[in-house]
Design a protein around this motif. Structure first.
Motif, mmCIF file in Angstrom:
data_model
loop_
_atom_site.group_PDB
_atom_site.id
_atom_site.type_symbol
_atom_site.label_atom_id
_atom_site.label_comp_id
_atom_site.label_asym_id
_atom_site.label_seq_id
_atom_site.Cartn_x
_atom_site.Cartn_y
_atom_site.Cartn_z
ATOM 1 N N GLN A 26 0.811 -1.226 0.000
ATOM 2 C CA GLN A 26 0.000 0.000 0.000
ATOM 3 C C GLN A 26 0.839 1.268 0.000
ATOM 4 O O GLN A 26 0.317 2.342 -0.354
ATOM 5 C CB GLN A 26 -0.933 -0.018 1.208
ATOM 6 N N HIS A 127 1.245 -9.102 4.684
ATOM 7 C CA HIS A 127 0.100 -8.202 4.546
ATOM 8 C C HIS A 127 -0.389 -8.287 3.100
ATOM 9 O O HIS A 127 -0.400 -7.307 2.354
ATOM 10 C CB HIS A 127 0.470 -6.772 4.930
ATOM 11 N N TRP A 128 -0.710 -9.529 2.689
ATOM 12 C CA TRP A 128 -1.477 -9.851 1.496
ATOM 13 C C TRP A 128 -0.699 -9.977 0.192
ATOM 14 O O TRP A 128 -1.244 -10.465 -0.805
ATOM 15 C CB TRP A 128 -2.620 -8.845 1.275
ATOM 16 N N ASN A 171 -1.438 -10.711 8.549
ATOM 17 C CA ASN A 171 -2.464 -9.673 8.674
ATOM 18 C C ASN A 171 -3.807 -10.193 8.152
ATOM 19 O O ASN A 171 -3.947 -10.557 6.985
ATOM 20 C CB ASN A 171 -2.091 -8.421 7.883
ATOM 21 N N GLU A 172 -4.775 -10.237 9.062
ATOM 22 C CA GLU A 172 -6.179 -10.485 8.708
ATOM 23 C C GLU A 172 -6.382 -11.739 7.855
ATOM 24 O O GLU A 172 -6.862 -11.676 6.711
ATOM 25 C CB GLU A 172 -6.752 -9.264 8.016
ATOM 26 N N ASN A 227 -8.596 -8.981 11.808
ATOM 27 C CA ASN A 227 -9.719 -8.034 11.748
ATOM 28 C C ASN A 227 -10.899 -8.655 12.488
ATOM 29 O O ASN A 227 -11.316 -9.767 12.157
ATOM 30 C CB ASN A 227 -10.085 -7.780 10.278
ATOM 31 N N ASN A 293 -7.595 -5.784 14.689
ATOM 32 C CA ASN A 293 -7.887 -4.604 13.867
ATOM 33 C C ASN A 293 -9.375 -4.310 13.982
ATOM 34 O O ASN A 293 -10.201 -5.189 13.686
ATOM 35 C CB ASN A 293 -7.537 -4.868 12.390
ATOM 36 N N TYR A 295 -12.510 -1.523 13.016
ATOM 37 C CA TYR A 295 -12.991 -0.307 12.335
ATOM 38 C C TYR A 295 -14.425 -0.009 12.727
ATOM 39 O O TYR A 295 -14.779 1.130 13.036
ATOM 40 C CB TYR A 295 -12.839 -0.467 10.815
ATOM 41 N N TRP A 326 -18.532 3.709 6.225
ATOM 42 C CA TRP A 326 -18.523 2.755 7.330
ATOM 43 C C TRP A 326 -19.135 3.394 8.570
ATOM 44 O O TRP A 326 -18.826 4.567 8.886
ATOM 45 C CB TRP A 326 -17.089 2.309 7.633
ATOM 46 N N GLU A 354 -4.740 -2.074 14.311
ATOM 47 C CA GLU A 354 -5.266 -1.134 13.300
ATOM 48 C C GLU A 354 -6.586 -0.545 13.785
ATOM 49 O O GLU A 354 -7.420 -1.273 14.336
ATOM 50 C CB GLU A 354 -5.568 -1.825 11.966
ATOM 51 N N TRP A 401 -4.567 3.285 11.875
ATOM 52 C CA TRP A 401 -4.418 3.079 10.426
ATOM 53 C C TRP A 401 -4.862 4.361 9.749
ATOM 54 O O TRP A 401 -6.040 4.714 9.821
ATOM 55 C CB TRP A 401 -5.275 1.907 9.922
ATOM 56 N N GLU A 408 -5.599 1.916 -1.199
ATOM 57 C CA GLU A 408 -6.625 1.235 -0.428
ATOM 58 C C GLU A 408 -7.227 0.075 -1.214
ATOM 59 O O GLU A 408 -8.418 0.008 -1.506
ATOM 60 C CB GLU A 408 -7.715 2.219 0.005
ATOM 61 N N TRP A 409 -6.354 -0.865 -1.600
ATOM 62 C CA TRP A 409 -6.764 -2.123 -2.246
ATOM 63 C C TRP A 409 -7.731 -1.892 -3.405
ATOM 64 O O TRP A 409 -7.418 -1.064 -4.290
ATOM 65 C CB TRP A 409 -7.311 -3.077 -1.166
ATOM 66 N N PHE A 417 -6.898 7.355 4.537
ATOM 67 C CA PHE A 417 -6.912 6.961 5.961
ATOM 68 C C PHE A 417 -5.777 7.593 6.760
ATOM 69 O O PHE A 417 -5.639 7.325 7.955
ATOM 70 C CB PHE A 417 -6.761 5.439 6.073
HETATM 71 C C1 GCO Z 1 -7.438 -4.002 6.430
HETATM 72 C C2 GCO Z 1 -6.066 -3.862 6.021
HETATM 73 C C3 GCO Z 1 -5.620 -2.457 5.650
HETATM 74 C C4 GCO Z 1 -6.699 -1.548 5.081
HETATM 75 C C5 GCO Z 1 -7.387 -0.770 6.175
HETATM 76 C C6 GCO Z 1 -8.500 0.115 5.623
HETATM 77 O O1 GCO Z 1 -7.677 -3.974 7.641
HETATM 78 O O2 GCO Z 1 -8.260 -4.210 5.551
HETATM 79 O O3 GCO Z 1 -5.200 -4.331 7.049
HETATM 80 O O4 GCO Z 1 -4.651 -2.757 4.702
HETATM 81 O O5 GCO Z 1 -6.131 -0.633 4.177
HETATM 82 O O6 GCO Z 1 -7.964 -1.641 7.080
HETATM 83 O O7 GCO Z 1 -9.417 -0.678 4.944
#
Ligand code: GCO
Length: 450
Positions: A26, A127-128, A171-172, A227, A293, A295, A326, A354, A401, A408-409, A417
């Motif tokens: 990212q 991280h993916w 990660n996640e 997450n 993580n 949100y 969100w 996060e 984060w 952002e994917w 962010f």
């Molecule tokens: C996730 C990832 C992050 C994202 C962030 C915002 O939690 O999805 O770890 O890479 O960018 O959370 O979506």
């Protein structure tokens, strides 16, 4: 100067750590530089229609070349910790075997610079950005990928293990499984629905093998970064409540129970491949922290009859929302932390690895980025952590984060962010008002330390 409300961190333990998080694909850019191998995100972003603005991480924030400037931002922020991820494709360009010294050297320099700036490095190993070569051989559906991940963890641990303070192996794993293998929103976009479950097991096995490698070669604390969301039924009826219970199992328990209890939820045990009992012993090795993580809560409703899966995501209403749409529900974080403490009595301390929000404020005519909405979000969520601490939950840190706006994917550069604004045309970094607020918060919290 923006002064943080002193109450924001009131009630948090004196050694509570404030940090920020980022991820290699990212922010780094340098997609084909210094021997880096091709990742599934290099492949995915090159496919038309995958990313809403048609962008890629080929340049991103150009952190690979601007890392000194970014470490200076962290020094100015006064953060206790900085969570970054190590790109496996920079370390082993084919996913196994030969190690790319230029890749290791990049993270070696970054870790030393962070320590020099008084910032504790927290390294995520995955991280993916999986090697495309490994995805071509089945990716996380293939048990061998987990074994290769354990080898890679050992390589990194041997080089950086004497200086990295905290480790998050994967990660996640739930987002990777659900959005990358069950559905098609994220790379590798396999769309397998329940056929994705073996990927969940192999990601967790990878976590276990990495923990084993880190314990052998590294001195820092080892944890996770999963997450987690409270899952709320849209309607207070049996159908939606049943759907919420199922999605809670799939999103939260399927990934927390193996690590914290050493077992799968009964509903999924038979879906897991290989010597599951032996694997669970690896997966549930003791950890120094449980990284979580957060949100927002997730809404769900029952799916129509005949649907392949028994639930549908549904937008929660009646809450303020971020620029990403969100819901903003700080109490959801308090509830989640209290629920975790009750479900997993013997669990290690929790770190919020996060937490943050997307708001697209840019510089005004004076060059000021007045992102008051992000300040309000962070203030409320730090208070929500303090509420959980007051109710007996052992929480040790909050990593915002993100340090800076980044890729952002599937949403490309349309969601911001960061505590720092990035102009993606010029790559100029501009600390936002939330950066100053967070720096004040950290300073005020440090002032109460004995
Ligand atoms: C996730 C990832 C992050 C994202 C962030 C915002 O939690 O999805 O770890 O890479 O960018 O959370 O979506």
């Amino acid at each position: 100067m923006t002064s943080a409300p002193s109450s924001a961190a009131a009630g948090l333990p004196p050694d509570f750590r404030f940090g920020t998080s980022t991820a290699s694909y990212q922010i780094e850019g340098a997609a084909v530089e210094d021997g880096k191998g091709r990742s599934i995100w290099d492949t995915f972003t090159a496919q038309p229609g995958r990313i809403v603005d048609g962008s890629t991480g080929d340049v991103a924030c150009d952190h690979y070349h601007r890392w000194r400037e970014d470490v200076e931002l962290l020094r100015r922020l006064g953060a206790d910790g900085y969570r970054f991820s190590i790109a496996w494709p920079r370390i082993q360009p084919t996913g196994s075997g030969a190690v790319n010294e230029a890749g290791l050297a990049f993270y070696d320099r970054l870790v030393d610079a962070l320590l020099g700036a008084g910032v504790q490095p927290m390294a995520t190993l995955y991280h993916w950005d999986l090697l495309q070569a490994l995805e071509d051989a089945g990716g996380w559906l293939n048990r061998d990928t987990a074994l290769r991940f354990g080898d890679y963890a050992g390589v990194v641990a041997e080089r950086l293990g004497d200086r990295v303070a905290h480790w998050c192996p994967v990660n996640e794993p739930n987002v990777v499984t659900m959005s990358g293998y069950a559905l098609t929103e994220l790379a590798p976009a396999r769309g397998l629905l329940f056929g994705a479950l073996p990927a969940a097991h192999h990601l967790l096995l990878g976590h276990g093998l990495a923990v084993q490698a880190l314990r052998a070669h590294a001195s820092g604390q080892v944890g996770t970064a999963t997450n987690h969301m409270p899952v709320w039924p849209l309607a207070d009826d049996e159908a939606d409540t049943t759907a919420a219970g199922y999605l809670d199992l799939l999103w939260n328990r399927l990934f927390a129970d193996p690590i914290l209890l050493g077992r799968y939820p009964d509903a999924f045990l038979d879906a897991m491949p290989g010597p599951v009992a032996d694997d669970l012993a690896l997966i549930s090795q003791p950890l120094d922290f449980y990284g979580l993580n957060y949100y927002n809560p997730m809404g769900v409703r029952a799916a129509p009859a005949g649907s392949p899966i028994p639930f549908e995501y549904a937008d929660l209403t009646g809450f303020p929302t971020t620029g990403f749409g969100w819901p903003i529900v700080p109490s959801g974080l308090t509830d989640l932390l209290v629920d975790f403490r009750e479900r997993y009595p013997g669990m290690p301390p929790i770190v919020i690895t996060e937490g943050g929000c997307s708001f697209n404020d840019g510089p005004d005519e004076h060059g000021v980025v007045d992102d008051q909405a992000r300040i309000d979000y962070l203030d409320a969520h730090v208070r929500a952590v303090a509420d959980a601490v007051a109710r007996g939950v052992d929480v040790r840190g909050y990593y915002c984060w993100s340090l800076m706006d980044n890729f952002e994917w599937a949403h490309g550069y349309t969601q911001r962010f960061g505590l720092v604004h990035v102009d993606f045309d010029t790559l100029v970094r501009t600390p936002k008002r939330s950066f100053d607020w967070y720096a004040d918060l950290v300073r005020q919290h440090h002032a109460v330390r004995p």
